[in-house]
Each structure stands twice: as structure tokens, then as C-alpha cells.
Design a protein around this motif. Structure first.
Motif, PDB file in Angstrom:
ATOM      1  N   LEU A 129      33.660  30.477  52.816  1.00 57.82           N
ATOM      2  CA  LEU A 129      32.679  31.103  53.704  1.00 57.82           C
ATOM      3  C   LEU A 129      31.989  32.295  53.052  1.00 57.82           C
ATOM      4  N   HIS A 130      32.639  32.910  52.093  1.00 58.99           N
ATOM      5  CA  HIS A 130      32.073  34.065  51.420  1.00 58.99           C
ATOM      6  C   HIS A 130      31.449  33.724  50.061  1.00 58.99           C
ATOM      7  N   TYR A 131      31.610  32.465  49.642  1.00 61.03           N
ATOM      8  CA  TYR A 131      31.214  32.099  48.281  1.00 61.03           C
ATOM      9  C   TYR A 131      29.731  32.356  48.011  1.00 61.03           C
ATOM     10  N   SER A 132      28.878  31.856  48.880  1.00 60.49           N
ATOM     11  CA  SER A 132      27.431  31.962  48.653  1.00 60.49           C
ATOM     12  C   SER A 132      26.958  33.405  48.596  1.00 60.49           C
ATOM     13  N   SER A 133      27.525  34.247  49.463  1.00 65.98           N
ATOM     14  CA  SER A 133      27.083  35.642  49.500  1.00 65.98           C
ATOM     15  C   SER A 133      27.629  36.444  48.321  1.00 65.98           C
ATOM     16  N   VAL A 134      28.850  36.105  47.872  1.00 63.97           N
ATOM     17  CA  VAL A 134      29.454  36.846  46.757  1.00 63.97           C
ATOM     18  C   VAL A 134      28.904  36.369  45.417  1.00 63.97           C
ATOM     19  N   MET A 135      28.952  35.049  45.179  1.00 60.68           N
ATOM     20  CA  MET A 135      28.532  34.491  43.890  1.00 60.68           C
ATOM     21  C   MET A 135      27.028  34.211  43.914  1.00 60.68           C
ATOM     22  N   ASN A 136      26.252  35.288  44.033  1.00 64.37           N
ATOM     23  CA  ASN A 136      24.800  35.153  44.042  1.00 64.37           C
ATOM     24  C   ASN A 136      24.247  35.178  42.617  1.00 64.37           C
ATOM     25  N   THR A 137      22.928  35.012  42.516  1.00 67.15           N
ATOM     26  CA  THR A 137      22.279  34.940  41.196  1.00 67.15           C
ATOM     27  C   THR A 137      22.500  36.205  40.383  1.00 67.15           C
ATOM     28  N   ARG A 138      22.430  37.345  41.044  1.00 58.15           N
ATOM     29  CA  ARG A 138      22.593  38.626  40.339  1.00 58.15           C
ATOM     30  C   ARG A 138      23.986  38.754  39.736  1.00 58.15           C
ATOM     31  N   LEU A 139      25.010  38.451  40.541  1.00 56.17           N
ATOM     32  CA  LEU A 139      26.375  38.568  40.051  1.00 56.17           C
ATOM     33  C   LEU A 139      26.635  37.559  38.931  1.00 56.17           C
ATOM     34  N   CYS A 140      26.134  36.331  39.075  1.00 60.15           N
ATOM     35  CA  CYS A 140      26.321  35.315  38.038  1.00 60.15           C
ATOM     36  C   CYS A 140      25.726  35.777  36.708  1.00 60.15           C
ATOM     37  N   THR A 141      24.527  36.347  36.784  1.00 60.08           N
ATOM     38  CA  THR A 141      23.858  36.834  35.572  1.00 60.08           C
ATOM     39  C   THR A 141      24.654  37.966  34.930  1.00 60.08           C
ATOM     40  N   ILE A 142      25.150  38.881  35.765  1.00 63.15           N
ATOM     41  CA  ILE A 142      25.944  40.009  35.252  1.00 63.15           C
ATOM     42  C   ILE A 142      27.215  39.507  34.582  1.00 63.15           C
ATOM     43  N   LEU A 143      27.882  38.544  35.208  1.00 60.44           N
ATOM     44  CA  LEU A 143      29.126  38.013  34.656  1.00 60.44           C
ATOM     45  C   LEU A 143      28.901  37.305  33.314  1.00 60.44           C
ATOM     46  N   VAL A 144      27.818  36.551  33.221  1.00 63.48           N
ATOM     47  CA  VAL A 144      27.504  35.852  31.969  1.00 63.48           C
ATOM     48  C   VAL A 144      27.195  36.848  30.856  1.00 63.48           C
ATOM     49  N   ILE A 145      26.388  37.845  31.160  1.00 63.21           N
ATOM     50  CA  ILE A 145      26.063  38.878  30.164  1.00 63.21           C
ATOM     51  C   ILE A 145      27.333  39.614  29.739  1.00 63.21           C
ATOM     52  N   PHE A 146      28.191  39.903  30.711  1.00 64.90           N
ATOM     53  CA  PHE A 146      29.465  40.570  30.424  1.00 64.90           C
ATOM     54  C   PHE A 146      30.308  39.748  29.454  1.00 64.90           C
ATOM     55  N   CYS A 147      30.375  38.431  29.674  1.00 64.28           N
ATOM     56  CA  CYS A 147      31.162  37.559  28.802  1.00 64.28           C
ATOM     57  C   CYS A 147      30.666  37.619  27.361  1.00 64.28           C
ATOM     58  N   TRP A 148      29.362  37.464  27.185  1.00 66.50           N
ATOM     59  CA  TRP A 148      28.796  37.448  25.840  1.00 66.50           C
ATOM     60  C   TRP A 148      28.951  38.794  25.137  1.00 66.50           C
ATOM     61  N   ILE A 149      28.629  39.874  25.830  1.00 65.34           N
ATOM     62  CA  ILE A 149      28.713  41.203  25.210  1.00 65.34           C
ATOM     63  C   ILE A 149      30.163  41.557  24.877  1.00 65.34           C
ATOM     64  N   THR A 150      31.074  41.288  25.815  1.00 70.29           N
ATOM     65  CA  THR A 150      32.489  41.595  25.586  1.00 70.29           C
ATOM     66  C   THR A 150      33.013  40.878  24.352  1.00 70.29           C
ATOM     67  N   GLY A 151      32.695  39.582  24.240  1.00 70.88           N
ATOM     68  CA  GLY A 151      33.190  38.797  23.120  1.00 70.88           C
ATOM     69  C   GLY A 151      32.739  39.322  21.773  1.00 70.88           C
ATOM     70  N   PHE A 152      31.469  39.688  21.668  1.00 71.06           N
ATOM     71  CA  PHE A 152      30.936  40.094  20.370  1.00 71.06           C
ATOM     72  C   PHE A 152      31.204  41.567  20.055  1.00 71.06           C
ATOM     73  N   LEU A 153      31.538  42.373  21.049  1.00 67.41           N
ATOM     74  CA  LEU A 153      31.884  43.770  20.782  1.00 67.41           C
ATOM     75  C   LEU A 153      33.385  43.967  20.581  1.00 67.41           C
ATOM     76  N   TRP A 154      34.175  43.171  21.272  1.00 63.43           N
ATOM     77  CA  TRP A 154      35.638  43.332  21.226  1.00 63.43           C
ATOM     78  C   TRP A 154      36.182  43.144  19.811  1.00 63.43           C
ATOM     79  N   ILE A 155      35.534  42.296  19.037  1.00 61.23           N
ATOM     80  CA  ILE A 155      36.046  41.943  17.709  1.00 61.23           C
ATOM     81  C   ILE A 155      35.523  42.870  16.621  1.00 61.23           C
ATOM     82  N   VAL A 156      34.599  43.766  16.956  1.00 62.66           N
ATOM     83  CA  VAL A 156      34.006  44.644  15.942  1.00 62.66           C
ATOM     84  C   VAL A 156      35.063  45.509  15.265  1.00 62.66           C
TER      85      VAL A 156
END
Length: 310
Positions: A129-156
Motif C-alpha cells: 500500500l505504501h510502495y507507489s508513494s515511497v518508491m517514486n521516480t525521485r527516490l529511484c533516481t537518488i538510489l541509482v546515483i547513490f549506487c554508482w557513486i558509492t561503488g566508484f568512490l569506495w575503492i579509491v
């Protein structure tokens, strides 16, 4: 004794030495696997981009995950393939460090994505019931950017520390790619401080994402068990079992390889075989498990074929 050792800036990758006939067979086998892996993941990216029915958070994550898989396997397989064709496979120190950085970065992005994708499934199944309101476009974009940035910075930090080491002869690396254990074994002077820092970075990220992913699936399984519909429960269990199989193979390999200290030179032959699982096998089966068995994706494939035939 140490003073007579020659400092090297190039390594010979031992790979998988076998007879010339078997080398050709292995080359063709892994080339086929590599091409199939690229085809599967590129197909998923194409379908999610083109089919509006797949413009959902789950498929948005999966398409990015497919891009990670392409980068992850491409960081390793071409060098593996060259080892089957050449009598002697060499790699410069700079190229070695570059490969190490890319391989570890894409690997880190992948484990973070697995945690995010499991959280997405947790919300969809446990909090519908909360999925659509929580997992919106903005949050999805933030999470994807977080994944990519974290991966390439963590190993520096680990790669920067490894680059400070000097390496001495013999320059033979018992692996098909540049990896930390065989690289540390060739250091002129073993720096256990650097090794522990590097393994602390990799272990922390692997174990953290493993715990988050496992926790999500525990809650998912608990919710499925409470479902009254036998058909729905069987379908959900089938999907979860497939996902957990991939997670178990991938994390099992990574934990065996990197959640430990670097004193295992004697086990490098085993390390090479384990490395094949997470660098070659899992990128091949992940698209099948996460996407190509999905009814929405199959429908999108049929639609694309029909449009092509017109």
C-alpha cells in the motif's frame, strides 16, 4: 637477499595453463559466454528503455544492474580470453591497477544494487500500500546515483594504497586478472597495514550489503508464508528461491575471496576458479533470473519481435 630482487613494472598473468588444444576450446567457450552475457544484458537495457510497460522502479533498477554486469564482466573477461590465445600474457602495472579499480568498483556497485533491489522487493511485497508513494521516480533516481557513486568512490582509498607499493621479481601473477591476493604476494616488502585496510574496505561493504539483502529476503519470506493464496505463495517462493540462489553464489564467492586476510598464496589456484564464478558465471545467469524469466519482460520481447517483423 631482498636487495637482489629486481623491481618490476609489468606482470605475467599465469591464467589457466593447459594444452594448446584445450586452450582453444576454453577460449571459444568463454567467448561464447561473454557474448551471450553482453547480449542478455543489452537486451534488458533496450527493452526497459523502449517498452513503457517496463517503466517501473523494479525494471529501472534491473536495467542499471545490467549495465553494471556489462562493466563488471568486461573488466575481467577480455584479459581472460587473451590468456587462452597468447603463449605469454603480460600486463603493465598501470593497466593492472586500472583493471583492479574497475573490477572492484563495478563489483561494489553490484553488491549495493543487490541490496537496493532486495529493498525494492521488500516494499513491493511487504508494504504494497505504501510502495507507489515511497518508491517514486525521485527516490529511484537518488538510489541509482547513490549506487554508482558509492561503488566508484569506495575503492579509491584501497587502490591508492596499493599503488604506493613496489613490486619485485619474479613477476608471475598466479591469476587470470589483477587481483589483490596475488598482487600483495609480489610486493617487495609486505605491508600488512595496507593489506588490512584494503580488506577492511572490501569486507565492510560486502558484509553490510549481504546483511541488508538477507534481512530484506527474510521479511519477504515471512510475508509470503502468511499469504493465504497457495498459488500466490508458490509463485512468490519460486521467484525468491531463484533470487536467493544468485545471491548465495555471488556473495558466497565474494566472502570466500575478500572477507579474509591476504596470507593465502597457497590457495591462489582455488581463487582463480572461485573468481570465474562471480566474474563470468553470475553475470550470465543474473539476467535470466532477474529479468528474462519475468512475464512482463517476456511480453516485451514478443512485442519487440512482432514490431520488427512488421
Amino acid at each position: 637477499m631482498e636487495e637482489n630482487r629486481t623491481v618490476v613494472v609489468e606482470f605475467e598473468l599465469l591464467g589457466f595453463p593447459t594444452s594448446p588444444q584445450l586452450q582453444v576450446i576454453l577460449f571459444l567457450l568463454f567467448l561464447m559466454i561473454y557474448i551471450l552475457t553482453l547480449t542478455e544484458n543489452l537486451l534488458i537495457i533496450f527493452l526497459v528503455f523502449c517498452d513503457h510497460n517496463l517503466h517501473k522502479p523494479m525494471y529501472f533498477f534491473i536495467s542499471n544492474f545490467s549495465a553494471v554486469e556489462i562493466g563488471f564482466t568486461t573488466a575481467a573477461v577480455p584479459k581472460l580470453l587473451s590468456g587462452f590465445l597468447m603463449a605469454k600474457t603480460t600486463i603493465s602495472l598501470n593497466c593492472c591497477l586500472t583493471q583492479l579499480y574497475l573490477f572492484f568498483s563495478f563489483g561494489t556497485v553490484e553488491v549495493v544494487f543487490l541490496a537496493i533491489m532486495s529493498f525494492d522487493r521488500y516494499l513491493a511485497i511487504c508494504k504494497p500500500l505504501h510502495y507507489s508513494s515511497v518508491m517514486n521516480t525521485r527516490l529511484c533516481t537518488i538510489l541509482v546515483i547513490f549506487c554508482w557513486i558509492t561503488g566508484f568512490l569506495w575503492i579509491v582509498v584501497p587502490i591508492t594504497l596499493v599503488s604506493q607499493l613496489t613490486f619485485c621479481s619474479p613477476n608471475v601473477m598466479n591469476h587470470f586478472i589483477c587481483d589483490t591476493s596475488p598482487l600483495f604476494a609480489l610486493a617487495c616488502v609486505r605491508s600488512y597495514t595496507i593489506e588490512m585496510i584494503c580488506y577492511s574496505f572490501t569486507s565492510t561493504m560486502i558484509l553490510l550489503c549481504f546483511v541488508l539483502t538477507s534481512t530484506s529476503y527474510i521479511f519477504i519470506i515471512k510475508t509470503i508464508l502468511m499469504t493465504s493464496s497457495t498459488t500466490g505463495r508458490r509463485k512468490a517462493f519460486s521467484t525468491c528461491t531463484s533470487h536467493l540462489t544468485v545471491v548465495a553464489i555471488f556473495y558466497g564467492s565474494l566472502i570466500f575471496m575478500y572477507v579474509r586476510t591476504a596470507n593465502a598464496e597457497a590457495a591462489l589456484d582455488l581463487d582463480k576458479v572461485i573468481a570465474l564464478f562471480y566474474s563470468v558465471v553470475t553475470p550470465l545467469i543474473n539476467p535470466l533470473i532477474y529479468s528474462l524469466r519475468n512475464k512482463d519482460v517476456i511480453k516485451a520481447v514478443k512485442k519487440a519481435i512482432q514490431n520488427k517483423a512488421k
